[in-house]
Design an enzyme around this catalytic site. Structure first.
Site, PDB file in Angstrom:
ATOM      1  N   GLY A  45       0.848  -1.182   0.000  1.00  0.00           N
ATOM      2  CA  GLY A  45       0.000   0.000   0.000  1.00  0.00           C
ATOM      3  C   GLY A  45       0.883   1.232   0.000  1.00  0.00           C
ATOM      4  O   GLY A  45       2.017   1.188   0.480  1.00  0.00           O
ATOM      5  N   GLN A  50       3.005   9.846   1.478  1.00  0.00           N
ATOM      6  CA  GLN A  50       4.287   9.150   1.537  1.00  0.00           C
ATOM      7  C   GLN A  50       5.195   9.473   0.351  1.00  0.00           C
ATOM      8  O   GLN A  50       6.371   9.135   0.370  1.00  0.00           O
ATOM      9  CB  GLN A  50       4.076   7.639   1.612  1.00  0.00           C
ATOM     10  CG  GLN A  50       3.460   7.191   2.916  1.00  0.00           C
ATOM     11  CD  GLN A  50       3.296   5.692   2.929  1.00  0.00           C
ATOM     12  OE1 GLN A  50       2.319   5.159   2.408  1.00  0.00           O
ATOM     13  NE2 GLN A  50       4.269   5.010   3.510  1.00  0.00           N
ATOM     14  N   CYS A 104       5.854   0.081   7.858  1.00  0.00           N
ATOM     15  CA  CYS A 104       5.521   1.207   6.995  1.00  0.00           C
ATOM     16  C   CYS A 104       6.755   1.594   6.193  1.00  0.00           C
ATOM     17  O   CYS A 104       7.856   1.647   6.751  1.00  0.00           O
ATOM     18  CB  CYS A 104       5.049   2.386   7.853  1.00  0.00           C
ATOM     19  SG  CYS A 104       4.597   3.855   6.907  1.00  0.00           S
ATOM     20  N   LEU A 105       6.562   1.867   4.909  1.00  0.00           N
ATOM     21  CA  LEU A 105       7.686   2.256   4.063  1.00  0.00           C
ATOM     22  C   LEU A 105       8.351   3.545   4.560  1.00  0.00           C
ATOM     23  O   LEU A 105       9.546   3.736   4.355  1.00  0.00           O
ATOM     24  CB  LEU A 105       7.218   2.436   2.610  1.00  0.00           C
ATOM     25  CG  LEU A 105       6.690   1.179   1.926  1.00  0.00           C
ATOM     26  CD1 LEU A 105       6.141   1.516   0.541  1.00  0.00           C
ATOM     27  CD2 LEU A 105       7.751   0.107   1.849  1.00  0.00           C
ATOM     28  N   HIS A 146      -4.692   1.254   7.523  1.00  0.00           N
ATOM     29  CA  HIS A 146      -3.315   1.750   7.615  1.00  0.00           C
ATOM     30  C   HIS A 146      -3.094   2.893   6.614  1.00  0.00           C
ATOM     31  O   HIS A 146      -2.572   3.946   6.981  1.00  0.00           O
ATOM     32  CB  HIS A 146      -2.330   0.600   7.350  1.00  0.00           C
ATOM     33  CG  HIS A 146      -0.901   1.014   7.384  1.00  0.00           C
ATOM     34  ND1 HIS A 146      -0.071   0.717   8.436  1.00  0.00           N
ATOM     35  CD2 HIS A 146      -0.131   1.708   6.502  1.00  0.00           C
ATOM     36  CE1 HIS A 146       1.138   1.211   8.194  1.00  0.00           C
ATOM     37  NE2 HIS A 146       1.119   1.815   7.019  1.00  0.00           N
ATOM     38  N   GLU A 147      -3.486   2.681   5.362  1.00  0.00           N
ATOM     39  CA  GLU A 147      -3.271   3.720   4.344  1.00  0.00           C
ATOM     40  C   GLU A 147      -4.166   4.934   4.586  1.00  0.00           C
ATOM     41  O   GLU A 147      -3.731   6.071   4.407  1.00  0.00           O
ATOM     42  CB  GLU A 147      -3.497   3.151   2.940  1.00  0.00           C
ATOM     43  CG  GLU A 147      -2.538   2.035   2.547  1.00  0.00           C
ATOM     44  CD  GLU A 147      -1.070   2.358   2.748  1.00  0.00           C
ATOM     45  OE1 GLU A 147      -0.674   3.528   2.578  1.00  0.00           O
ATOM     46  OE2 GLU A 147      -0.308   1.433   3.086  1.00  0.00           O
ATOM     47  N   HIS A 150      -2.728   7.454   6.927  1.00  0.00           N
ATOM     48  CA  HIS A 150      -1.775   8.401   6.336  1.00  0.00           C
ATOM     49  C   HIS A 150      -2.479   9.666   5.860  1.00  0.00           C
ATOM     50  O   HIS A 150      -1.918  10.761   5.951  1.00  0.00           O
ATOM     51  CB  HIS A 150      -1.033   7.764   5.156  1.00  0.00           C
ATOM     52  CG  HIS A 150       0.108   6.891   5.551  1.00  0.00           C
ATOM     53  ND1 HIS A 150       1.232   7.364   6.215  1.00  0.00           N
ATOM     54  CD2 HIS A 150       0.318   5.563   5.375  1.00  0.00           C
ATOM     55  CE1 HIS A 150       2.068   6.372   6.418  1.00  0.00           C
ATOM     56  NE2 HIS A 150       1.542   5.267   5.926  1.00  0.00           N
TER      57      HIS A 150
END
Length: 190
Positions: A45, A50, A104-105, A146-147, A150
Site C-alpha cells: 500500500g 508518503q 511502513c515504508l 493503515h493507508e 496516512h
C-alpha cells in the site's frame, strides 16, 4: 517514475490531506507512478503523503500477500484486492480488534503489533471518478485502515503503548536523520 518515499519526521506525514478534484491532476499517471514506487519498495500500500503529496489518495495491492501462500492459507479478502482509493472516507469500523505486526515504508526497519477493528466500510472514487461504498474485512480492512491513517496524519506508531514508543525513540530519530539502510529511494526531512 519512481518517487522517493518520505521518511518519518517529515511534516507532510502529519498533515490531514486535502480532497482532490476530478481534473485537478493527471490521476492515471500519478496512480501508475505510485504503483511503480510501491512495487519498487516492496510495499502493499502507498498513500500520497508518503510521496510528499498531501492529497486524499492511496493505492493498494494486497494480492501480493497471497502469492506465496498455499491455497488453504490464502486470505479471501485479498483476492483481486488491487485498488485505487480517491477521496476516501471511512464510514464505519466494526468487529473485534485484532493484532497484526505492521510496518511502513516511511518507517523502515520498525514493525509492531497494532490492534484494528476487523471490518471497515469505506466510500471512495475510482480512477473513472465513479463513487463506491464497499465493505472489507480481515487483512484488506487492515491495509485500508493503515493507508487511510496516512491521509489523516496518523502513523502506525501512534497506536503503540507509551513504553514501546519510548523504546523506539532513538530508532525513529535515526530514520528522521537518514541513518537507515533501505533498498529504495527515500526523502528525509531537512
Amino acid at each position: 517514475m519512481i518517487f522517493p518515499i518520505v521518511a518519518y519526521g517529515d511534516p507532510v506525514l502529519r498533515k490531514v490531506a486535502r480532497p482532490i478534484g476530478k481534473d485537478e491532476i493527471n490521476l492515471p499517471d500519478l496512480v501508475e507512478n505510485m504503483y511503480q514506487t510501491m512495487y519498487d519498495s516492496s510495499g502493499i500500500g502507498l498513500a500520497a503523503p508518503q510521496i510528499g503529496q498531501s492529497i486524499r489518495l492511496f493505492v493498494v495491492d494486497g494480492t501480493l500477500l497471497n502469492e506465496d501462500e498455499e491455497e488453504k492459507d490464502k486470505d479471501p479478502s485479498l483476492e483481486g484486492f488491487k485498488k485505487v482509493f480517491i477521496n476516501p472516507q471511512i464510514l464505519k469500523e466494526e468487529g473485534d480488534e485484532w493484532a497484526f505486526e505492521e510496518g511502513c515504508l516511511s518507517i523502515p526497519g520498525i514493525r509492531a503489533d497494532v490492534y484494528r477493528p476487523e471490518k471497515v466500510k469505506i466510500k471512495y472514487r475510482d480512477l473513472e471518478w465513479n463513487e463506491h461504498v464497499e465493505e472489507y474485512d480481515n487483512m484488506a480492512a487492515r491495509i485500508i485502515q493503515h493507508e487511510y491513517d496516512h491521509l489523516e496524519g496518523k502513523l502506525f506508531t501512534d497506536y503503540l503503548p507509551m513504553l514501546k514508543k519510548q523504546m523506539l525513540k532513538k530508532r525513529l530519530a535515526d530514520i528522521t536523520r537518514g541513518n537507515v539502510n533501505v533498498d529504495y529511494k527515500m526523502r528525509f526531512p531537512k
